[in-house]
Design an enzyme around this catalytic site. Structure first.
Site, PDB file in Angstrom:
ATOM      1  N   GLY A  14       0.767  -1.232   0.000  1.00  0.00           N
ATOM      2  CA  GLY A  14       0.000   0.000   0.000  1.00  0.00           C
ATOM      3  C   GLY A  14       0.798   1.282   0.000  1.00  0.00           C
ATOM      4  O   GLY A  14       0.211   2.371  -0.088  1.00  0.00           O
ATOM      5  N   ASP A  15       2.140   1.205   0.070  1.00  0.00           N
ATOM      6  CA  ASP A  15       2.944   2.430   0.134  1.00  0.00           C
ATOM      7  C   ASP A  15       4.363   2.145  -0.363  1.00  0.00           C
ATOM      8  O   ASP A  15       5.347   2.509   0.277  1.00  0.00           O
ATOM      9  CB  ASP A  15       2.974   2.939   1.578  1.00  0.00           C
ATOM     10  N   VAL A  16       4.465   1.509  -1.531  1.00  0.00           N
ATOM     11  CA  VAL A  16       5.765   1.093  -2.064  1.00  0.00           C
ATOM     12  C   VAL A  16       6.387   2.248  -2.842  1.00  0.00           C
ATOM     13  O   VAL A  16       6.151   2.415  -4.036  1.00  0.00           O
ATOM     14  CB  VAL A  16       5.636  -0.148  -2.970  1.00  0.00           C
TER      15      VAL A  16
END
Length: 307
Positions: free
Chosen positions: A198-200
């Site tokens: 979700g936050d790469v």
């Protein structure tokens, strides 16, 4: 008003009271994160630690879920992830993983500055990262301790965000119509949901510089936003940071490692990349950070009217 994160002295004091013998003067603050204040420090044995405290009450519950997730994912992914030693609603401490961030984000412009050429001949970065994403996306949600969601929910969430941005700030001419058509058309939208990080983005990926100039992926940080969602979610920030070349290289490697790229997925990632500025504007409004709102509005106008 949102409660403020613990100060540096408070974070160090919490660490000491929990048995981490922090070397006086070794604490260095990192204010780049949107959700947490982070302090880097060293103990008397030379071990480096990460201390963090939430900036917003909204991330307290996700952080508790992150603690559980990291325990479940340990040894299931082909890279290192944080191993939390101490976690309370106000304070988290864990040993710093080896490596340095692949890039940093300018806090004002929100543009990334890479510490490595992500598609250069010496980079062993996007291929291993694609392997990590393939492994994560293949896990049953229950294995990761995550509740399942339906493929319709990502679209419903974006529809709500589109309505909210239009009623609060408005959108450039043609943008609302374009995104409304995107929402109404099934092309590119997920038919299944999977566990996602979700936050790469580059700041959450760690690299090491090997002898001979090679660059190697060594870890993936900050799992606070992990959930069951559209697999395209995990490509958006790398596209934002590196553009089409990085996205295409990552997608090619993802397919080579067995990842499924559905019809229209690349186009969908690009749309999500443009829509990222709506999410940033809403975050700025919600957290009273006008510079985020201003930057997002500028970038939305730079997108122009779609053809």
């Amino acid at each position: 008003m949102e409660p403020s994160a613990l100060s540096v002295p408070q974070l160090v004091d919490r660490a000491v009271r929990n048995g981490i013998a922090v070397v006086p003067g070794s604490a260095v603050i990192d204010e780049s994160g949107w959700d947490f204040r982070v302090v880097h420090c060293r103990d008397e044995h030379g071990r480096e630690w990460i201390l963090r405290s939430p900036r917003r009450t909204q991330v307290v519950a996700p952080a508790a879920a992150e603690d559980r997730l990291l325990r479940l994912l340990r040894n299931l992914l082909p890279t290192r992830i944080p191993e939390w030693h101490i976690h309370t609603p106000e304070f988290t401490a864990y040993p710093r993983l080896p490596g340095t961030a692949a890039g940093t984000e300018d806090p004002r412009s929100l543009r990334y500055h890479w510490a490595v050429d992500p598609i250069g001949p010496a980079a062993q970065y996007l291929g291993p990262l694609a392997r990590v994403l393939t492994s994560l996306h293949a896990l049953p949600p229950a294995t990761a301790g995550l509740r399942g969601t339906t493929p319709d929910q990502p679209r419903e969430r974006i529809a709500r965000q589109l309505h909210k941005i239009q009623t609060t700030l408005g959108l450039p001419p043609g943008r609302r119509a374009h995104w409304s058509h995107w929402l109404e058309n099934d092309y590119g939208w997920p038919t299944t949901t999977v566990p996602v990080h979700g936050d790469v983005h580059p700041g959450h990926t760690l690299i090491s510089h090997e002898p001979g100039g090679a660059v190697r992926l060594t870890g993936l940080l900050d799992w606070t936003n992990a959930r069951v969602d559209d697999p395209a979610t995990d490509f958006v920030d790398l596209y934002h940071a590196g553009g089409p070349a990085v996205l295409d290289t990552l997608l090619t490697a993802y397919r080579q490692h067995g990842g499924t790229i559905r019809k229209g997925m690349r186009d969908h990632i690009v749309e999500l990349g443009d829509f990222l500025w709506v999410r940033i504007a809403l975050l700025g409004l919600h957290t009273d950070r006008p510079h985020l709102v201003a930057t997002a509005r500028t970038r939305l106008h730079e997108l122009g009217t779609p053809p």
